[in-house]
Design a protein around this motif. Structure first.
Motif, short mmCIF file in Angstrom:
data_model
loop_
_atom_site.label_atom_id
_atom_site.label_comp_id
_atom_site.label_asym_id
_atom_site.label_seq_id
_atom_site.Cartn_x
_atom_site.Cartn_y
_atom_site.Cartn_z
N ALA A 136 0.83 -1.21 0.00
CA ALA A 136 0.00 0.00 0.00
C ALA A 136 0.86 1.26 0.00
CB ALA A 136 -0.91 0.00 1.22
N ILE A 137 2.08 1.13 0.49
CA ILE A 137 2.98 2.28 0.56
C ILE A 137 3.86 2.36 -0.69
CG2 ILE A 137 4.93 3.30 1.84
CD1 ILE A 137 3.66 1.94 4.35
N VAL A 138 4.47 1.23 -1.06
CA VAL A 138 5.48 1.28 -2.12
C VAL A 138 4.88 1.30 -3.52
CG1 VAL A 138 7.19 0.16 -0.65
CG2 VAL A 138 5.82 -1.24 -2.22
N VAL A 139 3.70 0.70 -3.73
CA VAL A 139 3.13 0.67 -5.08
C VAL A 139 2.77 2.08 -5.57
CG1 VAL A 139 1.22 -0.15 -6.50
CG2 VAL A 139 2.40 -1.73 -4.98
N PRO A 140 2.04 2.87 -4.80
CA PRO A 140 1.81 4.25 -5.26
C PRO A 140 3.12 5.04 -5.41
CG PRO A 140 0.30 3.70 -3.47
CD PRO A 140 1.31 2.60 -3.55
N LEU A 141 4.07 4.80 -4.50
CA LEU A 141 5.34 5.51 -4.57
C LEU A 141 6.11 5.16 -5.84
CD1 LEU A 141 7.45 7.37 -3.31
CD2 LEU A 141 8.30 5.41 -1.98
N THR A 142 6.21 3.86 -6.14
CA THR A 142 6.94 3.45 -7.34
C THR A 142 6.24 3.91 -8.61
OG1 THR A 142 5.87 1.27 -7.27
CG2 THR A 142 8.05 1.45 -6.26
N ASN A 143 4.92 3.95 -8.59
CA ASN A 143 4.20 4.47 -9.74
C ASN A 143 4.49 5.94 -9.95
OD1 ASN A 143 1.94 2.67 -11.21
ND2 ASN A 143 2.23 1.92 -9.13
N ALA A 144 4.50 6.70 -8.86
CA ALA A 144 4.79 8.14 -8.97
C ALA A 144 6.21 8.37 -9.46
CB ALA A 144 4.59 8.80 -7.60
N LEU A 145 7.17 7.63 -8.94
CA LEU A 145 8.55 7.78 -9.38
C LEU A 145 8.73 7.35 -10.84
CD1 LEU A 145 10.40 6.42 -6.20
CD2 LEU A 145 10.04 8.80 -6.85
N SER A 146 7.98 6.32 -11.25
CA SER A 146 8.04 5.87 -12.64
C SER A 146 7.52 6.94 -13.59
CB SER A 146 7.22 4.58 -12.82
OG SER A 146 7.78 3.52 -12.10
N VAL A 147 6.47 7.63 -13.20
CA VAL A 147 5.93 8.72 -14.02
C VAL A 147 7.00 9.79 -14.25
CG1 VAL A 147 4.26 10.62 -14.09
CG2 VAL A 147 3.52 8.34 -13.41
N ILE A 148 7.74 10.12 -13.20
CA ILE A 148 8.79 11.13 -13.32
C ILE A 148 9.88 10.66 -14.28
CG2 ILE A 148 10.57 12.42 -12.08
CD1 ILE A 148 8.78 12.24 -9.58
N VAL A 149 10.31 9.40 -14.14
CA VAL A 149 11.35 8.86 -15.03
C VAL A 149 10.88 8.86 -16.48
CG1 VAL A 149 12.58 6.75 -15.65
CG2 VAL A 149 12.47 7.46 -13.27
N LEU A 150 9.63 8.46 -16.72
CA LEU A 150 9.12 8.41 -18.07
C LEU A 150 8.93 9.81 -18.66
CD1 LEU A 150 6.55 5.50 -17.65
CD2 LEU A 150 8.69 5.42 -18.91
N GLU A 151 8.47 10.75 -17.85
CA GLU A 151 8.32 12.13 -18.33
C GLU A 151 9.68 12.73 -18.67
OE1 GLU A 151 6.02 14.09 -19.19
OE2 GLU A 151 4.16 13.22 -18.47
N MET A 152 10.66 12.50 -17.81
CA MET A 152 12.01 12.99 -18.08
C MET A 152 12.58 12.33 -19.34
SD MET A 152 12.96 15.27 -15.82
CE MET A 152 14.76 15.21 -15.79
N GLY A 153 12.27 11.04 -19.53
CA GLY A 153 12.74 10.35 -20.71
C GLY A 153 12.11 10.86 -21.99
#
Length: 314
Positions: A136-153
Motif C-alpha cells: 500500500a505504501i510502495v506501489v503508489p510511490l513506485t508508480n509516482a517515481l516511474s511517471v517522473i522517469v518516463l516524463e524525463m525520458g
C-alpha cells in the motif's frame, strides 16, 4: 531442507506454469499478441487496481504497520534507486526512450502480483498483512517515481503540473488512495459489492501471467539484447545484491523480510509495459524486460526463498 525446497517451489511453479500456458495459447492460435494488448490495457486499468484496492482494504492498518520497514523501503526507493534509475540508464544507452524503459524497470517491481502470491505461499492465506501494507505504501510511490522517469525520458525535463496530474491519474495511485479512504470509513463495504471486488481481483494474477506467455517474443528480444541485458542486470542482479543483504543486516525477518524480498528482487511490473507505451518510452523493450525478468525470477525468487527459509529468516 525439503520443507524449504517445497516452499520455494510453491512460490515459482504456478507462475511458470501460467507463462507456459500463455505460450501454448498463442501457438494454438487461440489468442494472438494484438488481442492480448487490449487485455493488457484492461488489466492495467481495471484488474490490477482492483487487486491493489482489495489487498489494502482487507489489511488491518493499525495492527500490521511496521514503520521501520516502510521507512527503509521508501528511503531506498527515493534516495538510491530513483536517482540511479534517472541518471544511470542514459549513460548506458543512447536512446532516450530505451533509457526511460530501463529506468522504470529498475524502480517498479511486480509487487502487486508477486507480493501476496509469494507471502501466501510461504505463510498461508490470512497471514500476509505486513506484506500487503508495505504494498500500500510502495506501489503508489513506485508508480509516482516511474511517471517522473518516463516524463524525463520523453522530454528531458519534467513540468511539475504535468507530473502531478500524471501521478494522480495513475490507476494504481487512485486505487491505493481509494482503499485507504474506504478503510477509514466507520462502516464496511456491503458484502454484495465486496464479493464483486474479490471476484475481479481473483482473476488478475492468472490473466497477467498468461498474458506474459502470449506476449513472449524471443526473436524481437535479440534485436534489443544490449539494453535488455543492461535492464535485467540492474533490476534482477544489482538491486537485490545491494538491498537484500542490507535488509537482513538491519534485522528484518519473516513477513517484513518477505515484503522487502519482493520489492527488491521481483521482476519489473507487468503494468510497466502499457504505461511505457502510453508515455512514449520504448514499449517493446519494456515488454521484453517484463517477460525476460519474470522468466528469470522463476530461478532467482526460488533461490532467495530457499535461502531465507533455510536460514530460518522466513
Amino acid at each position: 531442507m525439503p520443507e524449504s525446497f517445497l516452499a520455494a517451489l510453491r512460490v515459482v511453479l504456478p507462475m511458470a506454469l501460467l507463462i507456459i500456458l500463455g505460450v501454448g495459447v498463442r501457438k494454438a492460435g487461440i489468442m494472438d499478441r494484438t488481442v492480448m494488448r487490449n487485455v493488457d490495457k484492461l488489466t492495467f486499468r481495471v484488474f490490477m487496481p482492483v487487486l491493489l484496492f482489495k489487498n489494502i482494504y482487507e489489511t488491518d492498518l493499525s495492527q500490521s504497520f511496521a514503520p521501520e520497514e516502510a521507512v527503509f523501503a521508501a528511503l531506498s526507493l527515493v534516495l538510491v534507486i530513483f536517482p540511479t534509475a534517472l541518471l544511470l540508464p542514459p549513460r548506458l544507452v543512447k536512446s532516450r526512450a530505451q533509457a526511460a524503459s530501463i529506468g522504470q524497470a529498475m524502480i517498479r517491481s511486480n509487487y502487486i502480483l508477486f507480493g501476496i502470491a509469494v507471502a501466501e505461499s510461504i505463510f498461508g492465506e490470512g497471514n500476509v498483512g505486513p506484506v500487503a501494507l508495505l504494498g500500500a505504501i510502495v506501489v503508489p510511490l513506485t508508480n509516482a517515481l516511474s511517471v517522473i522517469v518516463l516524463e524525463m525520458g520523453r522530454s528531458g525535463r519534467a513540468e511539475p503540473k504535468r507530473l502531478v496530474l500524471s501521478i494522480l491519474k495513475n490507476p494504481m495511485v487512485v486505487a491505493a488512495l481509494a482503499a485507504i479512504a474506504a478503510s477509514a470509513l466507520p462502516f464496511r463495504m456491503p458484502e454484495l459489492l465486496w464479493g464483486v471486488v474479490k471476484d475481479v481481483a481473483g482473476v488478475t494474477t492468472t490473466i497477467s501471467f498468461i498474458s506474459l506467455g502470449v506476449g513472449l517474443d524471443l526473436g524481437q528480444a535479440r534485436a534489443n539484447r544490449r539494453p535488455l541485458f543492461l535492464g535485467l542486470a540492474l533490476r534482477m542482479v544489482l538491486i537485490p545484491l545491494i538491498f537484500l543483504p542490507l535488509s537482513v543486516a538491519l534485522g528484518f525477518r519473516n513477513q517484513s523480510l518477505c515484503g522487502l524480498m519482493v520489492l527488491f528482487a521481483a521482476p519489473t511490473a507487468v503494468a510497466s509495459y502499457p504505461m511505457a507505451v502510453a508515455m512514449g518510452a520504448d514499449g517493446p523493450l519494456a515488454g521484453q524486460l517484463v517477460c525476460a525478468g519474470t522468466i528469470l525470477s522463476i530461478f532467482t525468487m526460488f533461490f532467495y526463498t530457499f535461502l531465507f527459509r533455510s536460514l530460518g529468516m522466513l
